[in-house]
Design an enzyme around this catalytic site. Sequence first.
Site: not given
Length: 634
Positions: A2, A52-53, A77, A79, A102, A365-366
């Site tokens: 977010c 919010r996403l 914002n 996770e 969460d 992603s790495g």
Amino acid sequence: MCGLVAGFVNSKTNLYPQSQFIEMTETLHHRGPDETGYYFNNDNTVALGHKRLSIIDLANGQQPAASDCGNVQIVFNGEIYNYKELKQTLVKLGHTFHSDSDTEVLLHCWLQWQHDCLKHLNGMFSFVVWDQAANLFFAARDRLGIKPLFWTKTDDNSIYFASELKSLILNDNNKTLNTSAIHDYFSLGYVPEPKCIYDNYNKLEAGHYISAHLDDITNAEPVQYWDCLDSINKHLSETPDSDIDNGLKTLTDSINMRTVADVPVGAFLSGGLDSSVIVSTMSKTSKVCTYSMGFDTKEYDESADAQTTANLFNTDHTDIIVSANAFEYLDDIIDMFDEPFADNSTIPTYLISKQAAKRVKVVLSGDGADELFLGYRNYRMLKLETQLRRIFPKPIHNVIFGSLAKFYPTLAWAPQFLRAQSTFKSLTGDIIDNFHEAMSLNSDCQTQLIFNSEFNTKNNGYSSKQIFQNLAAKVKINDPIKKAQYIDFKTYLPSNILTKVDRTSMANSIEVRVPFLDHRLVQNWIGHASNENIKGSKSKLLLRKIAKNLLPHKILHKSKKSFTSPMDEWFRMMPPEKVRDIVDIDTLSKAGMFNTDHIENLITLHLKGKNNLGMSLWSIAVFARFLKKANAKN
């Protein structure tokens, strides 16, 4: 994932008008197009805004989120990957929940542990808490700096936070450019935290929080709660097989945790070791959507390798090719970053994020693996430099290596590691200063020449190498590679790599997760001696041991290829007048800080092929476009 904005003032003043605060929040619509929420207290001394996403618990999880009593509000914002485990713990401690988000778990973590809640979190985050009963606000950023948080204190004794700088500067018509930050940018290609390009604006550093009572905002300052330095200074010299096995378990757990979402999840795939490890693990439980980037210049193109790995793991693969028309995205870069930002992989990262956003909302992603397991070529060159220094006594360094530097040709057309003159010349100087130069787009000498005498006088001899030297001094181990690794974790990783990934992905309203930066992995593996990861031309040896059963030999031992754009070639593909138009000499001249004659000469030298100056020209072009949009004072 977010965007957030928060403001706090003491009772003697007022916040910005609500309409202005709402406008500030709306600048972050791209970070959270799914929902919008606000909180304003009765005294107009506290305001929270949120875009919010929706990723977890799509039907619930609205923000700002409030405690049952209404005394505590939070905007968040990021996770929290271990939120389910934390929820179970909190239920046993007597907490009641109304959703599976969460965000609500994070709120209850604050209610239970206050500042100490940070110790319990595994995730990427920035969040702000308002505790009305305690008259306290609290803002924090994750340990590695994956998610951003900007802040500023104003003259009327107020403090504001936001996920992006654009929210804070929206209505500031008197902002001034930060002289040392400008120098940092032309040296490194980015503005390192905690600085911003503007005076009086700041980035909250990774692993820091700010906490203060509303009547004591003046004394609100960042406090560090975590640093990888402690783990680096442990300096583990041997790695038993049991540690390798545990490393695989932790890495697998980290990847699996980051696939938890109520929306489609994909992965970026280069065909190299790091992304292949992630895709290999993800493909064991589901068919993975993978995305790769190719270039119209063959030597930079890894799309064939990515396709090979995609075929191996039967992914649903998408590949896009970037060509020289990528210069059309200059304005987008300024809009995304709000500061000059010259990483030449920004445009391809932006375009691959745009492509991924058509089908998924989350991508793994790495990023971070090269910093953690010493994968960059600069680390190997530091090792070689260190070995050469040990062979010859220090008193004769200047005599031997200085003479060799004069004897060998410059080879300006060759890659850095083949330039014998540069190599020998570096052996006569300080090793951390050499690392700084290797990490710089423009050398200190070149940077000084870009500016006019007035700016250089104002800069008063400042160089970003001072940042490097200060960080290196904190590492107790007498190993330049470990010092360089710590410098990268405090500068290049948060301020360049993670900033690039955050802004380019969120500009397309998708979330990127980085399993290699799980703090458990960092704490367990960053302390290993450099010779456990680097031997000769081989690097990331510990990661290759950890992943030995995940990948075939060809991928497992594939040499690293940097994800970068062919900037030198792209500039030479354009006519001279087009190059001058992109560099924008007129705007630079009006700024009153540049030596435009020297910049004109750089263009000529590059186009004639006498020097490879594509990245220097790119950094200048980006800054010129930034100046055109910034409306700021020198």
